[in-house]
Structure formats: C-alpha cells, structure tokens
Design a protein around this motif. Sequence first.
Motif, PDB file in Angstrom:
ATOM      1  N   ILE A 148      -9.725   3.148   3.584  1.00  0.00           N
ATOM      2  CA  ILE A 148      -8.891   4.295   3.213  1.00  0.00           C
ATOM      3  C   ILE A 148     -10.115   4.721   3.612  1.00  0.00           C
ATOM      4  O   ILE A 148     -10.867   4.886   2.988  1.00  0.00           O
ATOM      5  CB  ILE A 148      -9.116   3.767   1.124  1.00  0.00           C
ATOM      6  CG1 ILE A 148      -7.884   2.228   0.991  1.00  0.00           C
ATOM      7  CG2 ILE A 148      -7.635   5.137   1.038  1.00  0.00           C
ATOM      8  CD1 ILE A 148      -7.906   2.135  -0.425  1.00  0.00           C
TER       9      ILE A 148
ATOM     10  N   LEU B 140      -3.560   6.998   5.778  1.00  0.00           N
ATOM     11  CA  LEU B 140      -5.484   6.851   5.056  1.00  0.00           C
ATOM     12  C   LEU B 140      -5.882   5.536   5.197  1.00  0.00           C
ATOM     13  O   LEU B 140      -6.535   5.170   5.337  1.00  0.00           O
ATOM     14  CB  LEU B 140      -5.449   7.427   3.619  1.00  0.00           C
ATOM     15  CG  LEU B 140      -4.961   8.577   3.137  1.00  0.00           C
ATOM     16  CD1 LEU B 140      -5.322   9.117   1.644  1.00  0.00           C
ATOM     17  CD2 LEU B 140      -5.994   9.856   4.079  1.00  0.00           C
ATOM     18  N   VAL B 141      -5.281   4.473   5.357  1.00  0.00           N
ATOM     19  CA  VAL B 141      -5.116   3.502   5.551  1.00  0.00           C
ATOM     20  C   VAL B 141      -5.711   3.029   7.725  1.00  0.00           C
ATOM     21  O   VAL B 141      -4.841   2.988   8.075  1.00  0.00           O
ATOM     22  CB  VAL B 141      -4.046   2.295   5.414  1.00  0.00           C
ATOM     23  CG1 VAL B 141      -4.178   0.863   5.537  1.00  0.00           C
ATOM     24  CG2 VAL B 141      -3.765   2.719   4.382  1.00  0.00           C
TER      25      VAL B 141
ATOM     26  N   VAL C  11     -10.744   8.940   2.976  1.00  0.00           N
ATOM     27  CA  VAL C  11     -10.674   9.463   1.847  1.00  0.00           C
ATOM     28  C   VAL C  11     -11.924  10.293   1.803  1.00  0.00           C
ATOM     29  O   VAL C  11     -13.397  10.050   3.023  1.00  0.00           O
ATOM     30  CB  VAL C  11     -12.112   8.811   0.270  1.00  0.00           C
ATOM     31  CG1 VAL C  11     -10.945   7.744  -0.007  1.00  0.00           C
ATOM     32  CG2 VAL C  11     -13.390   8.384   0.360  1.00  0.00           C
TER      33      VAL C  11
ATOM     34  N   ALA D  52      -5.948  -0.599  -4.301  1.00  0.00           N
ATOM     35  CA  ALA D  52      -5.932  -1.146  -3.731  1.00  0.00           C
ATOM     36  C   ALA D  52      -6.050  -1.995  -2.815  1.00  0.00           C
ATOM     37  O   ALA D  52      -4.914  -3.274  -2.434  1.00  0.00           O
ATOM     38  CB  ALA D  52      -6.207  -0.132  -1.846  1.00  0.00           C
TER      39      ALA D  52
ATOM     40  N   LEU E  35      -9.025   4.055  -6.833  1.00  0.00           N
ATOM     41  CA  LEU E  35      -8.264   3.572  -6.011  1.00  0.00           C
ATOM     42  C   LEU E  35      -8.071   2.982  -4.573  1.00  0.00           C
ATOM     43  O   LEU E  35      -7.024   2.091  -4.415  1.00  0.00           O
ATOM     44  CB  LEU E  35      -8.068   5.186  -5.128  1.00  0.00           C
ATOM     45  CG  LEU E  35      -7.385   5.207  -4.057  1.00  0.00           C
ATOM     46  CD1 LEU E  35      -5.905   5.425  -4.127  1.00  0.00           C
ATOM     47  CD2 LEU E  35      -6.851   6.905  -3.200  1.00  0.00           C
ATOM     48  N   ARG E  36      -9.532   2.660  -4.246  1.00  0.00           N
ATOM     49  CA  ARG E  36      -9.925   1.350  -3.579  1.00  0.00           C
ATOM     50  C   ARG E  36      -9.610   0.249  -4.302  1.00  0.00           C
ATOM     51  O   ARG E  36      -9.083  -0.872  -3.722  1.00  0.00           O
ATOM     52  CB  ARG E  36     -11.243   1.672  -3.995  1.00  0.00           C
ATOM     53  CG  ARG E  36     -11.734   0.547  -2.142  1.00  0.00           C
ATOM     54  CD  ARG E  36     -13.350   0.088  -2.465  1.00  0.00           C
ATOM     55  NE  ARG E  36     -13.687  -0.189  -3.639  1.00  0.00           N
ATOM     56  CZ  ARG E  36     -13.330  -1.747  -3.681  1.00  0.00           C
ATOM     57  NH1 ARG E  36     -12.650  -2.808  -3.445  1.00  0.00           N
ATOM     58  NH2 ARG E  36     -13.801  -2.252  -4.993  1.00  0.00           N
TER      59      ARG E  36
ATOM     60  N   ASP F 218       1.556   8.326  -0.715  1.00  0.00           N
ATOM     61  CA  ASP F 218       0.900   7.444  -0.813  1.00  0.00           C
ATOM     62  C   ASP F 218       0.101   7.249   0.634  1.00  0.00           C
ATOM     63  O   ASP F 218      -0.230   7.851   1.706  1.00  0.00           O
ATOM     64  CB  ASP F 218       2.326   5.840  -0.873  1.00  0.00           C
ATOM     65  CG  ASP F 218       2.716   6.145   0.830  1.00  0.00           C
ATOM     66  OD1 ASP F 218       2.094   5.519   1.373  1.00  0.00           O
ATOM     67  OD2 ASP F 218       3.637   6.254   1.020  1.00  0.00           O
ATOM     68  N   LEU F 219       0.022   6.199   0.313  1.00  0.00           N
ATOM     69  CA  LEU F 219      -1.675   5.327   1.149  1.00  0.00           C
ATOM     70  C   LEU F 219      -1.244   5.936   2.602  1.00  0.00           C
ATOM     71  O   LEU F 219      -1.824   5.810   3.462  1.00  0.00           O
ATOM     72  CB  LEU F 219      -2.239   4.517   0.554  1.00  0.00           C
ATOM     73  CG  LEU F 219      -2.986   4.976  -0.588  1.00  0.00           C
ATOM     74  CD1 LEU F 219      -3.469   3.262  -1.089  1.00  0.00           C
ATOM     75  CD2 LEU F 219      -4.215   5.767  -0.850  1.00  0.00           C
TER      76      LEU F 219
ATOM     77  N   GLY G  58      -1.457   7.913  -3.474  1.00  0.00           N
ATOM     78  CA  GLY G  58      -2.816   8.663  -2.931  1.00  0.00           C
ATOM     79  C   GLY G  58      -3.911   9.396  -3.247  1.00  0.00           C
ATOM     80  O   GLY G  58      -3.311   9.867  -4.344  1.00  0.00           O
TER      81      GLY G  58
ATOM     82  N   LEU H 263       0.757  -1.478  -0.059  1.00  0.00           N
ATOM     83  CA  LEU H 263       0.059   0.048  -0.001  1.00  0.00           C
ATOM     84  C   LEU H 263       0.835   1.347   0.192  1.00  0.00           C
ATOM     85  O   LEU H 263       0.030   2.294  -0.115  1.00  0.00           O
ATOM     86  CB  LEU H 263      -1.126  -0.191   1.494  1.00  0.00           C
ATOM     87  CG  LEU H 263      -1.932  -0.872   1.086  1.00  0.00           C
ATOM     88  CD1 LEU H 263      -2.481  -1.172   2.445  1.00  0.00           C
ATOM     89  CD2 LEU H 263      -2.744  -0.480   0.066  1.00  0.00           C
TER      90      LEU H 263
END
Length: 396
Positions: free
Chosen positions: A45, A30-31, A47, A62, A58-59, A24-25, A18, A13
């Motif tokens: 995640i 964001l995780v 958002v 991931a 994005l989901r 990045d996530l 992002g 991830l």
Amino acid sequence: MSEAIKEAVLDRLSKVKGPDLEGDLVSLGLVSDVFVSDGRVAFSITVPAERAQQLEPLRQAAEKVVKEIDGVEAAMVALTAEKAAGSSGSAPAAPVRPAPSKAQVGDVPPPMQARAKSQAPEQTGQKPGVPGVKTIIAVASGKGGVGKSTTTANLALGLQANGLKVGVLDADIYGPSVPRLFNVTGRPEPVSGRILKPLEGYGIKVMSMGFMVEEETPMIWRGPMVISALTQMLREVAWGELDVLVVDMPPGTGDAQLTMAQQVPLAGAVIVSTPQDLALIDARKGLNMFRRVDVPVLGIVENMSYFLCPDCGGRHDIFGHGGARAEAEKLGVPFLGEVPLDMQIRETSDAGTPVVVSDPDGAHTAVYRAIASRVLEEIARYEGEGARTAPNIVME
C-alpha cells in the motif's frame, strides 16, 4: 482459483477507507499488484513517507480483511513509503514493516519493524543484527549464470564441514535455487506470531521464497515487495544459534543488495565470477558496489576455471583461465580459489546432493573447504581490525 482470490482481495480492499478516511484503497490507486499463490497473498500500500508510522493501523486493517477471505491462508502486506514530488533526497522507496505483537517478543528473532520512536539504524550508524546469528556473509555476482548459487551451497557446506553451525538465506526472490540445491521441500511452519521456522537440509537451516511458491511460479514483483519479502525472510525467521548465515544474493547491484548493505551488519561479501572478460566486468561492478557501502570484500572465487577432459585427461580453459585471480590482484582483494567446470559438480547440484556432501573426500570438496577456510580467515582479519561504523549510502 488465484484469479478469484485476487478479485475477492480487491473487493475487500475497496471497502477499506484510504488515508484521512477519504475514498478507498483501490479507487485511490494505493494498492500494488496483488500476488496470489497457494492461498498466500502479498501486496503493498503506497503512503506518504512522513505518515508511514501514523498509517500502520491502515496496513493492519487491510491485512485483517484479506485474511478473512475464504481460501486465504496467509497475507503479507507492506506499507510502501514514497516521498512527495519535489521533496529533497533521492533514496528509493522502502517498505515499512508492522510493529511487533506481544506474541513476537521472546527468544525468537524479532520481525523487521517500522521505524520506532528511537532513531533509525541508518541515523545512528548502527545496523541491527539478527539474534542468534554471529556472522552474516553475502555471496554475490555481477551477472547471472556464473554458478553463484552452487558456490553458495558448497561454501555453506564447507563451512559446516569446518565445524560451524550454518544457515543459508536465499535472497534471490526472482530465481530461488536453494530448495533444489539442498533437496528441501515443504512450507515453513509458524513458531510464534509471524515468526517462521526455517527448513533444514544436510544439517543447514535454509529459508527461500522457493518454499512459498511453486517452482514454476514467476515472482512478478516490484522492488518494494522484494525488499519486504527479503527483510521478512531474514528477520522473521527463528534461525536459532548460528555461527554463519550465508546469503545467496541475486545477480547484479539492485534493491536486494542495497537492502542487505543498509539493514544488515554484513561481515563481508564473496564475489563469484568466471574467468572471461565479460563476466569480470560485471564482477568488478558488484565488488565496487560493496566497497562503496563499506562492506568488506572477502575475496573472489573463479568458478568454471578450467575443464579436465574425463576421456583424454587434457585440460581445457574453455572460458580462459586466471582472469579472476588477476582481477583480485589488480583490485587488492584476496583470491579465494578456483573451481573447475566439472560434470560431477553440475550433476550433484541438479540432483540436490551438492558435491561437498555427496563426495566428502573428493578433490572438489577439498577445493570448497579450502575456500571456506580462507573466507573464515578474512572474516577474522576484518574483525581484528575492530568494529566498523555503518555508512550513510548516497545515490549519485
């Protein structure tokens, strides 16, 4: 093994860009906490709420990178939409489900989708039903330890004994009891895409988080992941044709209850309580919650109502007696019946052979079947009053 997979998930991830392709996530925070059990991975995640639909790719990205990790059998990823600071409204954050794939469209129930271009159900005043399921009822309690799950199992079996096709959804994510009560083990098998086939016990279709993780594994999840799992178990399951789906709710008045009230056309709720005042205080809260969200209260069941001594034959009101009946009369809701505190009910429940199936001609089974009949009468009465418009839930 789980820790190694968790580290691999975070590593993968950290390579997913992002929103707006910045950072990045992982580095952006964001995780959510990554949950790993038996090769199954779940996380959310975070958002912005207004960009939830836009960031669906994005989901998917991931989810894709996580599924490619050795040892990962399945991944459940949800977008958790949060309002920006200072924005209006006080609704809690809610997970956004993925859009359907072609494999998910057909005769099986569709998954819970992200908000489509059409208006959301809460905006139109309509709650989408579950295909094939005619009636959904919730069995709830204001607190734990009052025998709600045992009541759920025997009520479902009582409905079946009255000639109905019945399913049970175990909505108690943190403390699932349905697998043990119905003596069912195993993993739900995929039917098509994300759609799962429910397991079956005593002719009743059942779905529970207990089928996904080991019995001793704690579910250390925040609210958004609980809601995501709950909606997935409800809408991404091939229930088939059911007359009634009985939902075993977790105790209290939290996320799961509000999710069911907001997203599902509940025909009504059954409140389970013991006779003593402390339990009735919490039962009253649960009852009032369903009333506030315009879900009919089908009635109250007084569980552990009295104890008949097997040696002397004397009756003992260990927790008092008649409290739930009096409360029902006070609040103007039906009293569905009283279930005794009895060794047979406890032993058969622990053994996975609920009393309704292990002793079909017994006195306790007659009690549960009578309760089931009264529940059906209340459902028919409410349906006779016409369809009700779904409410807008306002948190004050």
